[in-house]
Design a protein around this motif. Sequence first.
Motif, short mmCIF file in Angstrom:
data_model
loop_
_atom_site.label_atom_id
_atom_site.label_comp_id
_atom_site.label_asym_id
_atom_site.label_seq_id
_atom_site.Cartn_x
_atom_site.Cartn_y
_atom_site.Cartn_z
N GLU A 188 -4.04 -37.06 -10.36
CA GLU A 188 -2.94 -35.70 -10.55
C GLU A 188 -3.47 -34.78 -10.75
N ILE A 189 -3.31 -35.02 -12.03
CA ILE A 189 -3.41 -33.79 -13.57
C ILE A 189 -4.40 -32.43 -13.02
N LEU A 190 -5.39 -32.88 -12.83
CA LEU A 190 -6.26 -32.37 -12.29
C LEU A 190 -6.40 -31.18 -11.40
N GLN A 191 -5.89 -31.78 -10.26
CA GLN A 191 -5.11 -31.13 -8.90
C GLN A 191 -3.99 -30.58 -9.55
N ARG A 192 -2.66 -30.85 -10.06
CA ARG A 192 -2.22 -29.73 -10.49
C ARG A 192 -2.08 -28.41 -11.07
N CYS A 193 -3.00 -28.25 -12.08
CA CYS A 193 -3.28 -27.61 -12.71
C CYS A 193 -4.92 -26.62 -12.17
N GLN A 194 -5.19 -27.27 -11.35
CA GLN A 194 -5.93 -26.74 -9.86
C GLN A 194 -5.41 -25.99 -8.96
N GLU A 195 -3.82 -25.97 -8.92
CA GLU A 195 -2.57 -25.56 -7.59
C GLU A 195 -2.20 -24.59 -9.05
N TRP A 196 -1.83 -24.52 -10.11
CA TRP A 196 -0.97 -23.51 -11.06
C TRP A 196 -1.97 -22.75 -10.75
N PHE A 197 -2.81 -22.98 -11.92
CA PHE A 197 -3.45 -21.78 -12.79
C PHE A 197 -4.64 -21.88 -11.55
N ASN A 198 -4.70 -22.06 -10.36
CA ASN A 198 -5.99 -21.38 -9.41
C ASN A 198 -7.46 -21.37 -10.55
N ILE A 199 -7.64 -22.30 -10.87
CA ILE A 199 -8.94 -22.96 -11.01
C ILE A 199 -9.59 -23.91 -10.73
N PRO A 200 -10.84 -23.51 -10.74
CA PRO A 200 -12.32 -24.36 -9.67
C PRO A 200 -12.25 -25.99 -8.97
N ASN A 201 -12.21 -26.78 -8.48
CA ASN A 201 -11.81 -27.73 -8.51
C ASN A 201 -13.78 -28.33 -8.12
N ASN A 202 -15.28 -27.21 -8.35
CA ASN A 202 -16.21 -27.93 -8.22
C ASN A 202 -16.72 -28.43 -9.70
N GLU A 203 -17.01 -30.23 -8.21
CA GLU A 203 -17.77 -31.16 -10.20
C GLU A 203 -18.84 -29.87 -10.84
N GLU A 204 -19.63 -29.05 -10.13
CA GLU A 204 -20.33 -28.47 -11.53
C GLU A 204 -19.55 -28.41 -12.28
N GLN A 205 -18.38 -27.81 -12.27
CA GLN A 205 -17.68 -26.84 -13.01
C GLN A 205 -16.48 -27.97 -14.01
N ILE A 206 -16.39 -29.33 -13.82
CA ILE A 206 -15.38 -29.32 -14.37
C ILE A 206 -16.48 -30.83 -15.40
N PHE A 207 -15.02 -30.64 -16.66
CA PHE A 207 -15.85 -32.16 -17.10
C PHE A 207 -14.62 -32.21 -17.69
N ILE A 208 -15.21 -33.54 -19.18
CA ILE A 208 -13.77 -34.41 -19.34
C ILE A 208 -14.25 -35.17 -21.03
N ALA A 209 -13.46 -34.98 -21.26
CA ALA A 209 -13.80 -35.66 -23.16
C ALA A 209 -12.72 -36.80 -23.78
#
Length: 244
Positions: A90-111
Amino acid sequence: MAVSHIEFYSEKLEMKTRVNVILPEHFDKDGQVLLLLHGLGDDENAWLEQTRIVSYASESNITIIMPRVDRSYYTTNVGGPKYFEYVSQEILQRCQEWFNIPNNEEQIFIAGISMGGFGALKVGLTNPKKFKQIFVMSAMPDILTNWRNNSERDEWYRSLFGEPEQVQGSINDISYLVEKQDNIDPEIWQLCGRSDPFYDMNVILDQQIRKRGLKHQFVEVSGGHEWSVWDKAIKQVLNIIDDK
């Protein structure tokens, strides 16, 4: 750059929660996204209050998402809030909608640090096609060992994980998740201080990852389970992501 503090109703948690997002000054389609997880006893403000992450991120093109998960161990327990689904979906999807950020796995990291390191491994290894790289700092990667070492947590851990036997071979068993990986992505970057109480666990995790043949780097540093270590570590993490 900007720091956004958001309170919203989570469908997965079925309650209000909060998330902080660091946004680059001029984000473009080639920018990266980092889902950054907090440790036990902290909240969505920990990274902002305890490190210089805003300064480190000021020259980057990285959107940094810092959700609140309370003391959940990024786990969905029976009848409780769905923290695992919240963080992994959910949180990634919400932020992608709010801020129009990428959903491409090549650009997403987790820490994450400590409990958040466990969360980063758990979410990243159960969704290996969603993340480019997993970063774990001073992770607590072995629930069963930690359970045995902290008998006072027995009732609390049972409320999260059920019986100890239910952990083995489940998504809460990091060694199991490492062993079942059928490809070498995402790469795992692991850091731990030599005086950290979780150092031995991290050495064992390093050996398990190497044996499985995954892309991996283990960085040992001086220091313990402390923000002075993690402040330096998050700067390294952002530099690595920037170079991708």
